[in-house]
Scaffold this motif. Structure first.
Motif, short mmCIF file in Angstrom:
data_model
loop_
_atom_site.label_atom_id
_atom_site.label_comp_id
_atom_site.label_asym_id
_atom_site.label_seq_id
_atom_site.Cartn_x
_atom_site.Cartn_y
_atom_site.Cartn_z
N ALA A 80 53.40 63.49 45.33
CA ALA A 80 52.86 62.52 46.59
C ALA A 80 53.21 62.89 47.61
O ALA A 80 52.34 62.28 48.52
N ARG A 81 54.20 62.39 48.10
CA ARG A 81 55.46 61.99 49.46
C ARG A 81 53.64 63.65 50.14
O ARG A 81 53.36 63.17 51.39
N SER A 82 54.16 64.51 49.64
CA SER A 82 53.24 65.49 50.54
C SER A 82 52.25 65.54 50.78
O SER A 82 51.90 65.85 52.13
N THR A 83 51.43 65.21 49.59
CA THR A 83 50.05 64.58 49.91
C THR A 83 50.12 62.77 51.00
O THR A 83 48.64 63.39 52.46
N VAL A 84 50.71 62.48 51.03
CA VAL A 84 50.11 61.44 52.43
C VAL A 84 50.90 61.46 53.38
O VAL A 84 50.15 61.46 54.37
N VAL A 85 51.82 62.53 53.44
CA VAL A 85 52.01 63.22 54.96
C VAL A 85 51.08 63.97 55.76
O VAL A 85 50.59 63.67 56.99
N SER A 86 50.45 65.11 54.83
CA SER A 86 49.51 65.65 54.88
C SER A 86 47.92 64.77 55.70
O SER A 86 47.60 65.18 55.87
N SER A 87 47.69 63.64 54.21
CA SER A 87 46.61 62.73 54.99
C SER A 87 47.07 62.39 56.12
O SER A 87 45.77 62.29 57.35
N ILE A 88 48.13 61.71 56.52
CA ILE A 88 48.57 60.87 57.99
C ILE A 88 47.90 62.09 59.23
O ILE A 88 47.93 61.41 60.40
N GLU A 89 48.63 63.81 58.99
CA GLU A 89 49.16 64.71 59.71
C GLU A 89 47.87 64.76 60.06
O GLU A 89 47.14 64.85 61.65
N LEU A 90 46.33 65.14 59.38
CA LEU A 90 45.12 65.20 58.82
C LEU A 90 44.77 63.89 60.33
O LEU A 90 43.57 64.25 60.86
N ALA A 91 44.68 62.86 59.47
CA ALA A 91 43.79 61.63 60.19
C ALA A 91 44.65 61.46 61.83
O ALA A 91 43.40 61.78 62.74
N ALA A 92 45.49 62.05 62.43
CA ALA A 92 45.75 62.11 63.72
C ALA A 92 45.05 62.72 64.34
O ALA A 92 44.58 62.19 65.68
N ALA A 93 45.62 63.70 63.50
CA ALA A 93 44.57 65.15 64.62
C ALA A 93 42.91 65.19 64.80
O ALA A 93 43.01 65.18 65.89
N GLN A 94 42.39 63.88 63.85
CA GLN A 94 40.85 63.63 64.26
C GLN A 94 40.83 62.56 64.94
O GLN A 94 39.96 62.63 65.49
N LEU A 95 41.21 62.08 65.41
CA LEU A 95 41.27 60.88 66.41
C LEU A 95 42.38 61.47 67.74
O LEU A 95 43.02 60.55 68.72
N ASP A 96 42.41 62.73 67.22
CA ASP A 96 43.33 63.13 68.80
C ASP A 96 44.78 63.01 69.61
O ASP A 96 45.11 62.22 70.48
N HIS A 97 45.09 62.37 68.01
CA HIS A 97 47.07 62.17 68.19
C HIS A 97 48.08 62.68 67.25
O HIS A 97 47.20 63.81 66.97
N SER A 98 48.87 63.72 67.54
CA SER A 98 49.78 63.90 67.34
C SER A 98 50.89 63.13 66.59
O SER A 98 51.19 62.16 66.46
N VAL A 99 51.40 64.08 65.70
CA VAL A 99 52.91 63.44 64.84
C VAL A 99 53.81 63.87 64.83
O VAL A 99 54.19 64.91 64.61
N ILE A 100 55.00 62.90 64.81
CA ILE A 100 56.17 64.02 64.64
C ILE A 100 57.19 63.32 64.04
O ILE A 100 57.28 61.82 63.41
N CYS A 101 57.77 63.70 63.01
CA CYS A 101 58.09 63.11 61.51
C CYS A 101 59.57 63.16 61.89
O CYS A 101 60.17 63.52 62.38
N ALA A 102 59.92 61.78 61.40
CA ALA A 102 62.07 61.75 61.43
C ALA A 102 62.37 61.31 59.43
O ALA A 102 62.49 60.15 59.43
N PRO A 103 62.48 62.24 58.88
CA PRO A 103 63.28 62.24 57.52
C PRO A 103 63.88 61.72 57.63
O PRO A 103 64.86 61.96 58.48
N ILE A 104 64.62 60.47 56.44
CA ILE A 104 65.51 60.35 56.36
C ILE A 104 66.13 60.93 54.71
O ILE A 104 65.13 61.16 53.87
N SER A 105 67.05 60.91 54.98
CA SER A 105 67.78 61.39 53.53
C SER A 105 68.84 60.03 52.61
O SER A 105 69.17 61.00 51.60
N SER A 106 68.90 59.33 52.86
CA SER A 106 69.76 58.39 52.17
C SER A 106 68.03 56.99 52.38
O SER A 106 67.89 56.54 53.40
N MET A 107 68.19 55.53 51.59
CA MET A 107 67.55 54.40 51.27
C MET A 107 68.17 53.67 51.71
O MET A 107 69.10 52.74 51.22
N ASN A 108 68.85 53.79 53.14
CA ASN A 108 70.03 52.61 53.37
C ASN A 108 69.47 52.13 55.14
O ASN A 108 68.67 52.50 56.13
#
Length: 339
Positions: A80-108
């Protein structure tokens, strides 16, 4: 003696060949809709003839924008999360933007705050916060006053915009479907309680049972993984009166189904199962999985569109938000077994 390198073509070169102003070339590159089709075609033909490519470094110096969207997300291999990420990257590319990801390993708070600040330091124009925060962070709140933030399925803050799927409604659709089939009650395998999605689904399940006059059984706990679903499936197989279960994610449901099969339980003849997400594999599990589909691709696209609108309201339209979950009925649910 070798010839000196030639400079790359510029916007002015494109404008000269197309017979327009550099401002018109810029409007074509930025997707403005006010230009005549013939003008747009001439500019695009000149771009192709010259092999022109944008110089983003120069552009950021002139506009103050980097065309970079920051994305904070929980470090997981969830479908599910990978689908959200890929849809964000695709939508950004279509609008001439790039995406930088900052993954976190703990929910704090510290991990989230560090990730957000790091993206700001790297020049992100705006940030999509794809972590299900239960409470807002003062640091994120402060950053949001100067850097636009769109939050997905998290807590609402004063400075950020929230895009949310009603997870209580997700649980209601799943639980009510099982009650409508005639089951006396519905058990629940919940996700981790430090995720707001899991909390809202638990509350929606409990409220739906109470409204129907049914007692809520003890809640089982998982961690979104198929392994936790398998572990809880071995427990569920030993509960005599358990005939229906709402599982908080498809991936936990896959593990639960395997454990029930190994324990000699038939699905749905003995136990009916409804889960959440509708990942691609749900249709091909055995039996095919009844699940509540969430519009992951739509929410990623909307997040990008709304973030860019906050950056420049005059240049982009604000699309309406339509994030409605849908019950997909397949073969894992049926009437309860006869007494």
């Amino acid at each position: 003696m070798s010839n000196p390198p030639t400079r790359p073509p510029s916007i002015r070169d494109v404008a000269g060949i197309a017979g327009v102003s550099p401002q018109t070339v810029s409007r074509v590159l930025n997707g403005h809709h006010s230009l005549r089709p013939a003008t747009r075609d001439r500019v695009q033909a000149a771009i192709g003839q010259l092999g022109y490519h944008r110089n983003y470094a120069a552009r950021s110096l002139s506009t103050g924008r980097t065309q970079i969207i920051g994305l904070v997300l929980f470090n997981t291999d969830s479908y599910a999360r990978s689908t959200v990420v890929s849809s964000i990257e695709l939508a950004a590319a279509q609008l001439d933007h790039s995406v930088i990801c900052a993954p976190i390993s703990s929910m704090n708070d510290h991990a989230i705050e560090t990730a957000v600040q790091g993206l700001v330091d790297r020049g992100a124009d705006g940030i999509i916060l794809a972590v299900p925060m239960i409470r807002s962070s003062p640091v994120v709140e402060r950053i949001g006053t100067t850097t636009p933030i769109v939050t997905l399925d998290g807590s609402r803050t004063e400075s950020s915009e929230l895009l949310v799927i009603d997870q209580a409604l997700v649980a209601e659709l799943a639980t009510q479907h099982l009650l409508d089939l005639g089951h006396e009650t519905v058990w629940h395998l919940a996700g981790p309680q430090n995720w707001i999605e899991a909390c809202d689904r638990s509350e929606g399940w409990r409220t739906t049972l109470e409204r129907a006059g049914k007692a809520a059984p003890p809640e089982l706990q998982g961690d979104w993984s198929p392994a936790s679903g398998y572990k809880n499936g071995l427990i569920a197989a030993r509960i005599p009166d358990l005939t229906a279960m709402f599982v908080s994610s498809d991936e936990m449901a896959f593990g639960l189904i395997r454990a029930l099969h190994e324990s000699g339980k038939r699905i749905p003849q003995d136990i009916s199962i409804v889960s959440v997400d509708n990942v691609a594999l749900a249709e091909f599990s055995y039996p095919s999985l009844t699940t509540v589909a969430q519009p992951f691709k739509t929410i990623g696209k909307l997040a990008v569109q709304r973030l860019l609108h906050r950056l420049d309201p005059a240049r982009s339209e604000l699309p309406p938000v339509t994030l409605v979950p849908e019950l997909i009925v397949r073969n894992s649910t049926g009437a309860p077994p006869a007494p």
